[in-house]
Write a protein that holds these residues in place. Structure first.
Motif, PDB file in Angstrom:
ATOM      1  N   ALA A 195       0.769  -1.249   0.104  1.00 38.57           N
ATOM      2  CA  ALA A 195       0.117  -0.123  -0.132  1.00 38.57           C
ATOM      3  C   ALA A 195       0.923   1.411   0.061  1.00 38.57           C
ATOM      4  O   ALA A 195       0.390   2.307  -0.324  1.00 38.57           O
ATOM      5  CB  ALA A 195      -0.776   0.038   1.225  1.00 38.57           C
ATOM      6  N   ALA A 220      -4.446   2.589  -4.093  1.00 40.95           N
ATOM      7  CA  ALA A 220      -5.390   2.156  -2.892  1.00 40.95           C
ATOM      8  C   ALA A 220      -6.508   3.042  -2.639  1.00 40.95           C
ATOM      9  O   ALA A 220      -7.497   2.764  -2.332  1.00 40.95           O
ATOM     10  CB  ALA A 220      -4.335   1.995  -1.716  1.00 40.95           C
ATOM     11  N   VAL A 221      -6.113   4.456  -2.701  1.00 33.99           N
ATOM     12  CA  VAL A 221      -6.821   5.585  -2.556  1.00 33.99           C
ATOM     13  C   VAL A 221      -8.276   5.291  -3.541  1.00 33.99           C
ATOM     14  O   VAL A 221      -9.478   5.300  -2.936  1.00 33.99           O
ATOM     15  CB  VAL A 221      -6.457   6.868  -2.576  1.00 33.99           C
ATOM     16  CG1 VAL A 221      -7.625   7.893  -2.402  1.00 33.99           C
ATOM     17  CG2 VAL A 221      -5.491   7.007  -1.230  1.00 33.99           C
ATOM     18  N   GLU A 222      -7.939   5.235  -4.759  1.00 36.41           N
ATOM     19  CA  GLU A 222      -8.980   5.052  -5.765  1.00 36.41           C
ATOM     20  C   GLU A 222      -9.777   3.756  -5.500  1.00 36.41           C
ATOM     21  O   GLU A 222     -11.075   4.015  -5.961  1.00 36.41           O
ATOM     22  CB  GLU A 222      -8.010   4.941  -7.308  1.00 36.41           C
ATOM     23  CG  GLU A 222      -8.897   5.120  -8.360  1.00 36.41           C
ATOM     24  CD  GLU A 222      -8.123   4.613  -9.416  1.00 36.41           C
ATOM     25  OE1 GLU A 222      -6.706   5.037  -9.523  1.00 36.41           O
ATOM     26  OE2 GLU A 222      -8.893   4.007 -10.384  1.00 36.41           O
ATOM     27  N   VAL A 253      -9.601   1.858  -0.274  1.00 31.53           N
ATOM     28  CA  VAL A 253      -8.869   1.435   0.862  1.00 31.53           C
ATOM     29  C   VAL A 253      -8.214   2.326   1.877  1.00 31.53           C
ATOM     30  O   VAL A 253      -7.944   3.322   1.849  1.00 31.53           O
ATOM     31  CB  VAL A 253      -7.453   0.660   0.358  1.00 31.53           C
ATOM     32  CG1 VAL A 253      -6.898  -0.092   1.786  1.00 31.53           C
ATOM     33  CG2 VAL A 253      -7.884  -0.698  -0.542  1.00 31.53           C
ATOM     34  N   ILE A 254      -9.175   2.078   2.966  1.00 30.20           N
ATOM     35  CA  ILE A 254      -8.761   2.725   4.317  1.00 30.20           C
ATOM     36  C   ILE A 254      -8.142   2.196   5.427  1.00 30.20           C
ATOM     37  O   ILE A 254      -7.728   2.743   6.409  1.00 30.20           O
ATOM     38  CB  ILE A 254      -9.812   3.893   4.771  1.00 30.20           C
ATOM     39  CG1 ILE A 254     -11.330   3.154   4.889  1.00 30.20           C
ATOM     40  CG2 ILE A 254     -10.127   4.815   3.979  1.00 30.20           C
ATOM     41  CD1 ILE A 254     -12.176   4.100   5.537  1.00 30.20           C
ATOM     42  N   THR A 255      -8.435   0.723   5.582  1.00 32.01           N
ATOM     43  CA  THR A 255      -7.618  -0.058   6.557  1.00 32.01           C
ATOM     44  C   THR A 255      -6.932  -1.222   5.806  1.00 32.01           C
ATOM     45  O   THR A 255      -7.072  -1.403   4.705  1.00 32.01           O
ATOM     46  CB  THR A 255      -8.785  -0.692   7.661  1.00 32.01           C
ATOM     47  OG1 THR A 255      -9.697  -1.427   6.720  1.00 32.01           O
ATOM     48  CG2 THR A 255      -9.429   0.390   8.205  1.00 32.01           C
ATOM     49  N   LEU A 256      -5.985  -1.615   6.449  1.00 34.65           N
ATOM     50  CA  LEU A 256      -5.129  -2.598   5.889  1.00 34.65           C
ATOM     51  C   LEU A 256      -5.010  -3.741   6.810  1.00 34.65           C
ATOM     52  O   LEU A 256      -4.947  -3.637   7.963  1.00 34.65           O
ATOM     53  CB  LEU A 256      -3.721  -1.890   5.560  1.00 34.65           C
ATOM     54  CG  LEU A 256      -3.441  -0.867   4.599  1.00 34.65           C
ATOM     55  CD1 LEU A 256      -2.296  -0.091   4.642  1.00 34.65           C
ATOM     56  CD2 LEU A 256      -3.900  -1.608   3.178  1.00 34.65           C
TER      57      LEU A 256
END
Lengths: 141, 86
Positions: B39, B46-48, B51-54
């Motif tokens: 990420a 990832a933003v597109e 994704v906000i958590t991994l």
């Protein structure tokens, strides 16, 4: 020598109310209380307050800062745990920036549609567009 | 079909589960494209994807899991996905 709340607040450049708030949020606690009931802090608390302030400036909320402080004090944690938290925060911030750019572009478009003349607000294309976006048709006059 | 797993470098949790999930995905859908994305290197993508958590998993560019699924959860999702695509 222990510091009073006023003294440590002044050194950390926050208000005493902020420190009481941090205490209610379990981010910091006085080391002791004086005979008169005043909060007393060790000098170490200054580092903790600065840490909290810096983390807030990076966009962390108080719950997240609590987690970071727990990681900071945990022997089992390591740098990559903190990096994981920081990376997730960055993703969240980037997602917000992206959403705000969309909003800003939408406003640019609306501003372009408005010739800024002296028409009454009932004919304002910006208000009309916002109403359309809400699915409300403008009443014709 | 393309499955993308976004991970934090050095995440042991991801590393342990990655192999098992990759194997499961390839068993369920032979020929599936499986990508593992750091990420940090793929932040914009990832933003597109949202994704906000991994770790997180996207299927064909759509965020499907915001944490690592179990093998069974992945299986269920892939089955649903292929049924929808068909």
């Amino acid at each position: 020598m222990p510091l009073t709340i006023g003294k440590i607040a002044s050194l950390a450049q926050v208000s005493a109310d902020t420190l009481r708030y941090y205490e209610r949020e379990h981010l910091i606690a006085p080391a002791a209380k004086s005979a008169g009931g005043y909060r007393l802090y060790e000098r170490d608390a200054l580092r903790r307050i600065r840490f909290i302030k810096q983390a807030q400036q990076c966009g962390f909320n108080l719950a997240e800062i609590r987690s970071l402080l727990a990681l900071r004090g945990s022997n089992a944690a390591c740098c990559r745990d903190v990096r994981h938290v920081a990376l997730e925060k960055k993703l969240q911030l980037e997602a917000k920036i992206k959403a705000m750019k969309v909003m800003s572009n939408a406003l640019t478009q609306l501003i372009k549609e408005c010739s800024a003349d002296s028409r009454p607000v009932d004919d304002c294309p910006i208000l009309a567009a916002l109403e359309r976006a809400n699915g409300v048709k403008r009443r014709s006059r | 079909m393309k499955i993308e797993l976004f991970y934090t470098p050095g995440c042991q949790e991801c590393a342990n589960a990655r192999d098992e999930l990759r194997t499961a995905a390839k068993e369920i859908i032979p020929g599936v494209i499986w990508r593992e994305l750091n990420a940090l290197d793929e932040l914009d993508y990832a933003v597109e994807v949202g994704v906000i958590t991994l770790p997180a998993i996207a299927i064909d560019g759509e965020l499907v899991f915001s944490s690592l699924p179990t093998r069974r959860q992945l299986q269920r999702e892939l089955t649903k996905w292929t049924a929808g695509a068909g």
